[in-house]
Enzyme design. Structure first.
Site, PDB file in Angstrom:
ATOM      1  N   HIS A 185      15.209  -2.585  -5.852  1.00 38.70           N
ATOM      2  CA  HIS A 185      14.759  -1.344  -5.207  1.00 38.70           C
ATOM      3  C   HIS A 185      15.506  -1.053  -3.914  1.00 38.70           C
ATOM      4  O   HIS A 185      15.416   0.048  -3.391  1.00 38.70           O
ATOM      5  CB  HIS A 185      13.254  -1.425  -4.932  1.00 38.70           C
ATOM      6  CG  HIS A 185      12.426  -1.341  -6.180  1.00 38.70           C
ATOM      7  ND1 HIS A 185      11.787  -0.194  -6.574  1.00 38.70           N
ATOM      8  CD2 HIS A 185      12.172  -2.261  -7.148  1.00 38.70           C
ATOM      9  CE1 HIS A 185      11.150  -0.415  -7.719  1.00 38.70           C
ATOM     10  NE2 HIS A 185      11.365  -1.671  -8.090  1.00 38.70           N
ATOM     11  N   ASP A 393      18.939   2.933   2.974  1.00 41.01           N
ATOM     12  CA  ASP A 393      17.726   2.959   2.147  1.00 41.01           C
ATOM     13  C   ASP A 393      18.114   2.942   0.680  1.00 41.01           C
ATOM     14  O   ASP A 393      19.039   3.657   0.285  1.00 41.01           O
ATOM     15  CB  ASP A 393      16.944   4.257   2.446  1.00 41.01           C
ATOM     16  CG  ASP A 393      15.441   4.059   2.431  1.00 41.01           C
ATOM     17  OD1 ASP A 393      14.971   3.217   1.658  1.00 41.01           O
ATOM     18  OD2 ASP A 393      14.747   4.760   3.193  1.00 41.01           O
TER      19      ASP A 393
END
Ligand code: GDG
Length: 489
Positions: A185, A393
């Protein structure tokens, strides 16, 4: 993954799915086993109350029958007896407790004080110690050994995130032959950053025990493949199949999505809720800029406040006319770096408010607390600008949620860091480099003054992208590719 999105993650076996495979829609579906650090045990009743990932994982488990396995979230004296098992319909939720030592070494230590900062390019914050690495190896092994007796030969196993990079290797050592996939992720760092990790080789070798490795963006994938070529003397084929450490496996990109339609519907409804009306009234017609992030140093919060400060300095017309609402639910507050970022942020926001506030206007509303997803969606819809500026991110779901929440008739503008995975899909955003404070301030000004027609065009193109690639499409794509394997190799 982070605490908030971690609580996204759930697993039963009803009578029908006791058969190892079943026929559904004409195709043979294996039973699914999901492994993630946190398991989302409680199903929230209202649509949208729960994160899209939890809903998507649970839907796949319900469809195929399966197990959701992970940490219970508890640290107890009890030392790895058997997993605690709860069956709800076709899903079995199986969770294991951690001892305090495991929590300190595996979770707080190697996962959140070594891997998280390093994978977010914060070498300055990454700690390297042998005992936390040993804890990480121990918990991966123990969790794999707890899961193994629950497995059937025909299961397919989907492991999530940086907590469990060694998991498949441990299952293979115990003789498991099932198809095992892994989805990361967070970003996969470039070779010179990743190789700063003393145990980089052991980690990649263990990752090669999986059959499918999924990344958020092509950049992450290329960085991983680069490592395979340059450091592991491996081979990378055009279709993403790699050969390294004596294994052949597939690598691919699966940009994670959100539950777009549900989130959009919730935002439209929430517009008339008590809290959202109160927020709008409190603005007295001023424009709202919104930021929502776990309080994490990867999210670029200091730079963001400084860019807002620069906006007030260089475009003084905004004084008294805009409000910046920054919502930061606390996260990992027992890790020192997270305490530090909170102090730094409070000091920076306090300085800006001290400089610019008037008796009837405070520029920054900084909230160190969380809200329900419903309320957040309404706050997004009431905002003129979504301000999402991480320094690094994996994807950033908040950016997609902001887009989903907008009113098609009068949408707000997304100001988005080029270092968020989402920037690759959201081509209607105003892309910024969060290190360039002046540049971000200029883009903010552009967002605040953008005419309706341009806002609509930009929003439409972004909404189409997130409606097409929602979280259901994401999980179906991953499971289909895992199931397909590496034909022809
Ligand atoms: C990791 C990766 C990747 C936020 N505040 C509240 C709240 N949230 C929800 C948001 C969003 C989620 O938490 C945060 O997701 P992000 O993707 O933005 O960030 P991380 O937590 O760092 O997640 C990231 C993600 O995994 C998925 O693969 O995109 O790159 O770092 O859904 O809305 N939810 C509630 N109250 C809050 O106050 N209920």
């Amino acid at each position: 993954m982070g605490q908030l999105s971690a609580n996204l993650f759930h697993g039963g076996v009803d009578q029908l799915s006791h058969a190892t495979v079943k026929v559904l829609g004409g195709s043979l579906l294996s039973r699914l086993v999901v492994v993630s650090n946190r398991v989302a045990m409680v199903k929230q009743s209202r649509p949208g109350a729960e994160g899209g990932l939890a809903v998507a994982v649970r839907a796949a488990l319900r469809q195929r029958g399966g197990i959701w396995f992970g940490w219970s979230g508890k640290t107890l004296e009890r030392d790895y007896s058997q997993p605690s098992v709860t069956e709800v319909g076709k899903i079995t939720y199986a969770t294991v407790d951690l001892t305090q030592r495991d929590y300190d070494e595996y979770y707080k230590g190697f996962a959140n004080s070594t891997l998280w900062p390093l994978f977010h390019y914060r070498l300055d914050l990454a700690e390297f110690t042998q005992h936390t690495w040993a804890g990480y190896q121990r918990v991966n092994a123990l969790f794999a050994h707890r899961l193994q007796p629950l497995l059937k030969d025909s299961d397919i196993i989907w492991v999530h995130d940086y907590h469990f990079m060694l998991f498949a290797d441990q299952l293979r050592n115990a003789g498991c032959k099932q198809k095992i996939g892994f989805f990361l992720h967070i970003p996969w760092p470039a070779v010179p950053v990743f190789t700063a990790l003393p145990m980089h080789r052991e980690i990649v070798k263990a990752l090669c025990a999986y059959d499918l490795l999924g990344f958020q963006t092509d950049e992450d994938l290329l960085s991983f493949q680069d490592y395979i070529r340059r450091e592991a003397d491996g081979q990378v084929d055009k279709d993403g199949v790699i050969k390294a450490f004596g294994r052949t496996l597939r690598t691919a990109v699966f940009p994670i999505g959100i539950d777009t339609e549900v989130f959009a519907g919730m935002a439209a409804e929430s517009e008339d809720s008590k809290q959202v009306i109160r927020l709008r009234k409190s603005l007295l017609g001023r424009d709202l800029i919104i930021g929502v992030d776990r309080l994490d140093y990867s999210k670029g919060l200091i730079n963001r406040v400084e860019a807002f400060e620069h906006l007030l300095t260089s475009y003084p017309d905004n004084r008294g006319k805009v409000v910046f609402l920054q919502i930061n639910p606390p996260s990992r507050s027992d890790v020192t770096d997270y305490v530090d970022i909170r102090h730094e942020l409070e000091a920076t926001a306090g300085r800006v408010n001290g400089t610019f506030a008037e008796y009837d206007w405070v520029p920054i509303r900084y909230l160190n607390k969380s809200f329900s997803r419903r309320v957040l969606s309404g706050f997004f819809r009431s905002s003129k600008v979504g301000f999402v500026t991480p320094l690094r991110d994996g994807m950033n779901l908040v950016a997609k949620e902001f887009v989903a929440a907008q009113s098609p008739k009068n949408p707000g503008v997304l100001v988005l860091s080029r270092f968020a995975g989402a920037a690759r899909e959201l081509d209607g955003a105003l892309t910024v480099n969060p290190y360039d404070i002046e540049g971000v301030a200029e883009r903010l000004q552009e967002a605040l003054s953008m005419p309706l027609k341009a806002r609509r065009e930009r929003w439409q193109s972004m909404y189409s992208a997130i409606a097409r690639n929602d979280v259901t499409a994401w999980r179906e794509d991953f499971l289909e590719q895992l199931n397909r394997g590496i034909q022809g190799h």
